[in-house]
Design a protein around this motif. Structure first.
Motif, PDB file in Angstrom:
ATOM      1  N   LYS A  32       0.835  -1.202   0.000  1.00 28.65           N
ATOM      2  CA  LYS A  32       0.000   0.000   0.000  1.00 28.65           C
ATOM      3  C   LYS A  32       0.873   1.256   0.000  1.00 28.65           C
ATOM      4  O   LYS A  32       1.978   1.260   0.536  1.00 28.65           O
ATOM      5  CB  LYS A  32      -0.907   0.025   1.237  1.00 28.65           C
ATOM      6  CG  LYS A  32      -1.995  -1.034   1.239  1.00 28.65           C
ATOM      7  CD  LYS A  32      -2.892  -0.878   2.462  1.00 28.65           C
ATOM      8  CE  LYS A  32      -4.011  -1.910   2.473  1.00 28.65           C
ATOM      9  NZ  LYS A  32      -4.883  -1.760   3.668  1.00 28.65           N
ATOM     10  N   SER A  33       0.351   2.318  -0.588  1.00 27.32           N
ATOM     11  CA  SER A  33       1.049   3.595  -0.563  1.00 27.32           C
ATOM     12  C   SER A  33       1.039   4.135   0.869  1.00 27.32           C
ATOM     13  O   SER A  33       0.155   3.787   1.656  1.00 27.32           O
ATOM     14  CB  SER A  33       0.363   4.596  -1.494  1.00 27.32           C
ATOM     15  OG  SER A  33      -0.986   4.820  -1.086  1.00 27.32           O
ATOM     16  N   GLU A  35       0.076   6.840   2.238  1.00 28.12           N
ATOM     17  CA  GLU A  35      -1.162   7.507   2.664  1.00 28.12           C
ATOM     18  C   GLU A  35      -2.311   6.526   2.881  1.00 28.12           C
ATOM     19  O   GLU A  35      -3.295   6.852   3.555  1.00 28.12           O
ATOM     20  CB  GLU A  35      -1.585   8.579   1.663  1.00 28.12           C
ATOM     21  CG  GLU A  35      -1.811   8.085   0.238  1.00 28.12           C
ATOM     22  CD  GLU A  35      -0.539   8.105  -0.600  1.00 28.12           C
ATOM     23  OE1 GLU A  35      -0.656   8.013  -1.826  1.00 28.12           O
ATOM     24  OE2 GLU A  35       0.557   8.230  -0.021  1.00 28.12           O
ATOM     25  N   GLN A  37      -1.833   3.477   4.270  1.00 28.27           N
ATOM     26  CA  GLN A  37      -1.466   2.550   5.336  1.00 28.27           C
ATOM     27  C   GLN A  37      -2.080   2.943   6.678  1.00 28.27           C
ATOM     28  O   GLN A  37      -2.377   4.115   6.912  1.00 28.27           O
ATOM     29  CB  GLN A  37       0.058   2.486   5.468  1.00 28.27           C
ATOM     30  CG  GLN A  37       0.752   1.882   4.258  1.00 28.27           C
ATOM     31  CD  GLN A  37       2.254   1.779   4.440  1.00 28.27           C
ATOM     32  OE1 GLN A  37       2.781   2.074   5.505  1.00 28.27           O
ATOM     33  NE2 GLN A  37       2.947   1.367   3.398  1.00 28.27           N
TER      34      GLN A  37
END
Length: 342
Positions: A32-33, A35, A37
Motif C-alpha cells: 500500500k502507498s 497515505e 497505510q
C-alpha cells in the motif's frame, strides 16, 4: 464483542524483541502507498510508526526474566451486529481508548499510592480490516468432507498423469467440479477454503501492551491468576491481581454506552460465561426471552453454524438431550473461535 488476552508466547523462554509481532501486525500495509497505510495508535497519538512501537516496547522490560513475557497481546473483535452500529473506523479507535481505561482499572495494584490508570499503560494498537478463514471456522468444517474427496480425486488424477495408474481423467475432473459446486459454503462462486479472505466488514483491533508500566518500575500482568490479593514483597504488603470478569463486562458496557447498542442476551459476556459454567441455566433463559429478542438470539446462534437451532422447542424448558448436546457442542466451538479467554 470477543476479547482475547494472550502472553507474548506460551511456555519456554520469550524473545527479547517485539519486532516479530509488530511485523506481523504490519501485514495489511504491504503493497500500500504510505497515505493508504494504517498507523499504530495509543491513548494520545494517532500516527505511530512500527519502528517506534518496537523501540518503546523493547526498552520497557526492566528486571524481567527470560521466562517472563515482555508484552501481552489483546484483540478486540466486534461482531457483525456491533460493527453495523459504527459509522467509521475512527469510532473503533476511540472505543479502544475507552476500553484501555477499563483495562487499567481492572488491576488490583497501586502506583505511587494511587490506583492504576490508563496513563500508566504503555500500549500501541492497530486497526485491521481483513480476516481469513481458518480450520476452526464452522464453514471450513462443513466443507471439509468435500475437500477430502476432492483431494483424493486429485491424487488419483496425478497418479494417472504420472503413469502409475490408469483411469478416465475427464470423468475424475467432472466429479471434482461437481463436488466443488455442491460444497455448502461458497464465496463468489468458489468453495470456501482455509486462507480465503472473509466477506463483509471484518474490522478489529490488535493491541500490544508492555508487561511493565510506563515508568518501567511496576509489573502489570493480566495473566495473574489472582483477582485481588496481597503479598509480602521486599518487606511490605503489595496488592496484586487482575479482574478479567470486570474487564470483559466493562468492555461491553463501554461499547453499549458509547454507541447506543442494545445487546442481545446470547452475545453478552454474562451469557457466554453462564453457558460454560451452567449450560442448562443458559438454555432455560434462552427459551424464556421475549419473542422478539429470542428471534434475534436464534439468528445470532444460527450465524455461528449451529445446525439444530431451528428445532429448539422454544416454548419448553426441558430440551431433548440430543438437541441440548448438539447446541452445547456448537456454542463451545463458537466460543473457542472467539477466544473469549474466560
Amino acid at each position: 464483542m470477543y476479547i482475547t488476552i494472550s502472553p507474548q508466547k506460551t511456555g519456554g523462554s520469550f524473545p527479547k524483541s517485539s519486532s516479530g509481532f509488530v511485523s506481523y501486525l504490519e501485514k495489511e500495509n504491504e503493497g500500500k502507498s504510505p497515505e493508504a497505510q494504517e498507523f499504530f495508535f495509543n491513548q494520545e497519538e494517532d500516527q505511530v510508526t512500527p519502528e517506534t512501537v518496537i523501540q518503546e516496547i523493547d526498552a520497557n522490560t526492566a528486571k524481567l526474566k527470560n521466562s517472563e513475557p515482555k508484552f501481552y497481546s489483546i484483540t478486540l473483535n466486534p461482531s457483525a451486529y456491533e460493527l453495523k452500529q459504527l459509522q467509521s473506523k475512527n469510532q473503533l479507535k476511540e472505543y479502544t481508548r475507552e476500553v484501555m481505561k477499563a483495562y487499567a482499572a481492572s488491576f488490583n495494584r497501586e502506583i505511587d499510592g494511587r490506583p492504576v490508570n490508563v496513563n500508566d499503560l504503555k500500549y500501541f494498537a492497530k486497526l485491521e480490516t481483513q480476516r481469513t478463514y481458518k480450520g476452526t471456522d464452522w464453514k471450513i468444517k462443513e466443507n471439509q468432507p468435500y475437500a477430502t474427496r476432492i483431494l483424493k480425486l486429485k491424487n488419483e488424477m496425478r497418479r494417472i498423469q504420472q503413469g502409475e495408474s490408469t483411469g478416465d481423467l475427464k470423468s475424475l475432473q467432472q466429479q471434482i467440479d461437481k463436488l466443488e459446486w455442491e460444497a455448502p459454503h461458497q464465496l463468489n462462486g468458489q468453495r470456501i477454503i482455509q486462507g480465503m479472505s472473509k466477506e463483509g466488514n471484518q474490522a478489529h483491533i490488535h493491541i500490544i501492551i508492555s508487561r511493565k508500566d510506563a515508568s518501567n518500575r511496576y509489573s502489570l500482568s493480566p495473566g495473574s491468576k489472582y483477582k485481588a490479593s496481597e503479598v509480602m514483597m521486599n518487606g511490605k504488603m503489595v496488592q496484586r491481581g487482575f479482574d478479567r470478569d470486570h474487564f470483559f463486562k466493562q468492555a461491553e458496557k463501554v461499547f453499549d454506552r458509547q454507541f447506543g447498542y442494545r445487546r442481545n442476551f446470547v452475545e453478552s459476556y454474562k451469557a457466554r460465561k453462564m453457558f460454560l459454567q451452567q449450560p442448562k441455566s443458559y438454555l432455560h433463559q434462552l427459551t424464556k426471552l421475549p419473542t422478539s429478542e429470542k428471534r434475534i438470539a436464534f439468528q445470532m446462534l444460527r450465524a455461528t453454524g449451529l445446525p439444530n437451532v431451528p428445532s429448539i422447542p422454544t416454548s419448553k424448558v426441558q430440551l431433548a438431550l440430543k438437541t441440548f448436546k448438539s447446541l452445547k457442542r456448537g456454542v463451545e466451538i463458537a466460543l473457542k473461535s472467539g477466544s473469549i479467554g474466560i
